[in-house]
Motif scaffolding. Structure first.
Motif, PDB file in Angstrom:
ATOM      1  N   LEU A   1      -4.770  -2.475  -6.654  1.00  0.00           N
ATOM      2  CA  LEU A   1      -5.399  -2.545  -5.338  1.00  0.00           C
ATOM      3  C   LEU A   1      -6.920  -2.600  -5.460  1.00  0.00           C
ATOM      4  CD1 LEU A   1      -3.321  -0.090  -3.102  1.00  0.00           C
ATOM      5  CD2 LEU A   1      -3.136  -2.572  -3.296  1.00  0.00           C
ATOM      6  N   PHE A   2      -7.469  -1.888  -6.436  1.00  0.00           N
ATOM      7  CA  PHE A   2      -8.926  -1.864  -6.593  1.00  0.00           C
ATOM      8  C   PHE A   2      -9.484  -3.262  -6.864  1.00  0.00           C
ATOM      9  CE2 PHE A   2     -12.742  -1.567  -9.233  1.00  0.00           C
ATOM     10  CZ  PHE A   2     -13.557  -0.773  -8.431  1.00  0.00           C
TER      11      PHE A   2
ATOM     12  N   ALA B   1      -5.175  -3.600   0.047  1.00  0.00           N
ATOM     13  CA  ALA B   1      -6.268  -2.787  -0.476  1.00  0.00           C
ATOM     14  C   ALA B   1      -7.081  -2.166   0.654  1.00  0.00           C
ATOM     15  CB  ALA B   1      -7.172  -3.646  -1.367  1.00  0.00           C
ATOM     16  N   THR B   2      -7.190  -2.871   1.778  1.00  0.00           N
ATOM     17  CA  THR B   2      -7.886  -2.329   2.945  1.00  0.00           C
ATOM     18  C   THR B   2      -6.997  -1.373   3.723  1.00  0.00           C
ATOM     19  OG1 THR B   2      -9.298  -4.282   3.185  1.00  0.00           O
ATOM     20  CG2 THR B   2      -8.999  -2.916   5.138  1.00  0.00           C
TER      21      THR B   2
ATOM     22  N   ALA C   1     -14.130   0.942   5.231  1.00  0.00           N
ATOM     23  CA  ALA C   1     -12.820   1.343   4.716  1.00  0.00           C
ATOM     24  C   ALA C   1     -12.625   0.862   3.283  1.00  0.00           C
ATOM     25  CB  ALA C   1     -11.717   0.795   5.616  1.00  0.00           C
ATOM     26  N   ASP C   2     -13.063  -0.355   2.983  1.00  0.00           N
ATOM     27  CA  ASP C   2     -12.928  -0.886   1.627  1.00  0.00           C
ATOM     28  C   ASP C   2     -13.707  -0.044   0.625  1.00  0.00           C
ATOM     29  OD1 ASP C   2     -11.245  -2.992   2.302  1.00  0.00           O
ATOM     30  OD2 ASP C   2     -12.891  -4.381   2.684  1.00  0.00           O
ATOM     31  N   ILE C   3     -14.928   0.351   0.993  1.00  0.00           N
ATOM     32  CA  ILE C   3     -15.749   1.168   0.092  1.00  0.00           C
ATOM     33  C   ILE C   3     -15.110   2.536  -0.109  1.00  0.00           C
ATOM     34  CG2 ILE C   3     -17.991   2.300  -0.192  1.00  0.00           C
ATOM     35  CD1 ILE C   3     -19.204  -0.058   1.397  1.00  0.00           C
TER      36      ILE C   3
ATOM     37  N   ALA D   1       0.833  -1.205   0.000  1.00  0.00           N
ATOM     38  CA  ALA D   1       0.000   0.000   0.000  1.00  0.00           C
ATOM     39  C   ALA D   1       0.866   1.254   0.000  1.00  0.00           C
ATOM     40  CB  ALA D   1      -0.933  -0.004   1.208  1.00  0.00           C
ATOM     41  N   GLY D   2       1.956   1.238   0.768  1.00  0.00           N
ATOM     42  CA  GLY D   2       2.845   2.391   0.818  1.00  0.00           C
ATOM     43  C   GLY D   2       3.502   2.668  -0.519  1.00  0.00           C
ATOM     44  N   ALA D   3       3.862   1.614  -1.249  1.00  0.00           N
ATOM     45  CA  ALA D   3       4.500   1.786  -2.554  1.00  0.00           C
ATOM     46  C   ALA D   3       3.559   2.460  -3.547  1.00  0.00           C
ATOM     47  CB  ALA D   3       4.962   0.433  -3.093  1.00  0.00           C
TER      48      ALA D   3
END
Length: 528
Positions: free
Chosen positions: A467-468, A238-239, A416-418, A65-67
């Protein structure tokens, strides 16, 4: 043609060119600013949901996620330095790809901010019911008042998350009537968060309970959990992406930065790398002390976070103390290893810091609504300013009600996912906007230019898409459904009433400056 209305960049910049910003920020100041913006809700709240998706692989999820955030941040830095006006990704898209796509981005941001505020409200509720009520006063709130039916999938006892709904409505009321707070108080909130997490890392990593055997297996659900499953290291990333949102506040400071070409990337990448390391250490401390293996369902696939099945498993005695079942993960870890007092202090830190994040998210949404209303895409009445409070109270009240309903009936992981679905779409469009502006207006002065845009730009788009598609299927579907609703509104209302259609392309930025007061934590921008 539906893609025919591109607002001239010169019109958008008309107001910005009247302002002269003093360049005073250095790289280190930008890094500190970024750290304060990023660290917060995600790490306090989503650790348990991330562990349920990836187990110890949660640490790898933070890296992934950070990348993605690093490459997106560079794109934000260039376009924010070019277009330093309100509206964020919505405005950037309007200047490059036209009104219709700008509408879809603005509409997605509306979803993102509202759902993110609901997620933070639910996270606050977990710490309030655990730290304040149960551990401080010995009051156990009934399950039917502390978890909504959609959080428990209709399991007996779940009715409404009352604390989450109350905090959302309270913050909405505060935002409507107007509040003010000095930057010093906001700095104290940031200091509280960082100190609390630093104490957590120091205690857990040096605890006698820490055991490296708890990290095996490291990826119990695999690296890829499968399309639409939302599990595995990538599904967790992704979360967990929610834990990084807020870094774009650093990019908007490009106009006030000394030597932005050097200091902006240092500030952005430095703060993201620091937070990634911080997050990995927090995850390592939590998992190494009490374990973080997910509760597996049929076929060796983790039960979905926030699902009825997981709620039933967590109600069983053998899982009652599991990390993945906690609503206040970090405070719970400290209590389990004998540091209950410190755990409560960490809970207090979350309780103090999170309401300001809710407020900032709601405030940010009113800004997007205000810009869209200024462009004629939504009714002027929605952004009506109260004569005494000087705030856009109508849209604030409507937004707050929606946020409260979401917080009352949904679990934090699903929310959070939405929210991430809308955020990823907006970030991807910003990268496209940067690439388009390089082609259409390459000679315009840029305080910061993305190095290697031919690589960074596509990487940002692909990273966001990556991620999506690893979000849970329900979260992925929410974005096109929401976008479809927005398209209907645009075609049957907004398109014929937009100021571009009427030939009015002027920008009146002072309107935005006049609404609302100084907002608590405004420099702590984003989902935090």
């Amino acid at each position: 043609m539906i893609f025919d209305r591109i607002k001239p960049l010169s019109a958008i910049l008309a107001a910005a060119e009247k302002k002269s910003l003093h360049r005073s920020l250095g790289a280190f100041q930008l890094m500190l600013f970024g750290i304060g913006c990023i660290i917060g809700t995600g790490i306090f709240v989503l650790t348990s949901a991330g562990a349920q998706k990836a187990g110890p692989g949660l640490m790898l999820a933070f890296v992934i996620a950070g990348a993605v955030c690093v490459v997106a941040a560079l794109c934000y830095a260039e376009i924010a330095s070019m277009i330093p006006v309100a509206g964020s990704a919505y405005t950037y898209t309007y200047a490059t790809m036209g009104e219709f796509l700008a509408w879809t981005v603005g509409w997605a941001l509306v979803l993102e901010y509202a759902i993110a505020a609901s997620a933070v409200s639910v996270g606050w509720s977990g710490y309030f019911t655990g730290t304040i009520l149960q551990d401080t006063f010995g009051i156990v709130m009934p399950a039917w008042l502390s978890a909504g039916p959609l959080a428990l999938g209709g399991a007996p006892g779940g009715l409404i998350n009352l604390p989450a709904m109350i905090i959302a409505l309270l913050v909405t009321w505060l935002l409507m009537i107007g509040t003010s707070e000095s930057a010093k108080v906001n700095a104290v909130l940031v200091l509280i968060k960082v100190t609390a997490l630093t104490a957590f890392i120091a205690i857990t990593l040096t605890s006698s309970e820490f055991d490296t055997a708890r990290f095996n297996p490291f990826l119990p659900a695999g690296f890829f959990g499968g399309w639409g499953s939302g599990v595995g290291a990538v599904g967790a990333a992704a979360t967990i992406f929610f834990a990084y949102v807020g870094f774009d506040a650093v990019s908007t400071a490009a106009e006030e930065t000394k030597n932005p070409q050097r200091n902006v990337p240092i500030g952005l990448i430095g703060s993201l790398m620091f937070c990634t390391l911080f997050y990995i250490l927090v995850a390592a401390g939590a998992i190494g002390t009490i374990g973080g293996q997910p509760i597996m369902g049929p076929g060796g696939v983790p039960f979905p976070a926030g699902s009825e099945e997981l709620a039933r498993q967590c109600a069983m005695p053998q899982f009652a103390d599991a990390l993945v079942c906690s609503n206040e993960a970090l405070a719970h870890v400290l209590r389990e290893i004998g540091f209950g007092a410190v755990g409560n202090m960490l809970g207090y830190a979350a309780i103090l810091a999170l309401p300001s994040v809710i407020l900032v998210l709601l405030y940010a949404q009113t800004r997007v609504f205000f810009v869209m209303s200024r462009d004629g895409l939504i009714p002027d009445g929605l952004s009506k300013v109260h004569p005494r409070w000087k705030t856009p109270y109508v849209v604030t009240a409507i937004t707050g009600l929606v946020v409260a309903i979401g917080a009352a009936f949904f679990p934090v992981g699903q929310l959070a996912d939405i929210a991430n679905a809308g955020t990823l779409y907006a970030f991807g469009m910003v990268a496209v906007a940067v690439m388009v502006l390089r082609k259409t207006d390459g000679a315009r002065v840029r305080a910061f230019r993305v190095p290697g845009l031919a690589i960074i730009g596509p990487l940002t788009v692909l990273g966001c898409l990556f991620l999506f598609v690893n979000l849970p299927a329900g979260a992925m579907l929410m974005l096109p459904i929401w976008t479809g609703i927005g398209c209907v509104i645009y075609l049957f209302y907004s398109r014929s009433r937009s100021h571009m259609a009427l030939g009015n392309v002027e920008v009146h930025e002072p309107e935005l400056a006049e609404i609302g007061p100084d907002i608590p934590g405004l420099s702590n921008k984003g989902n935090d």
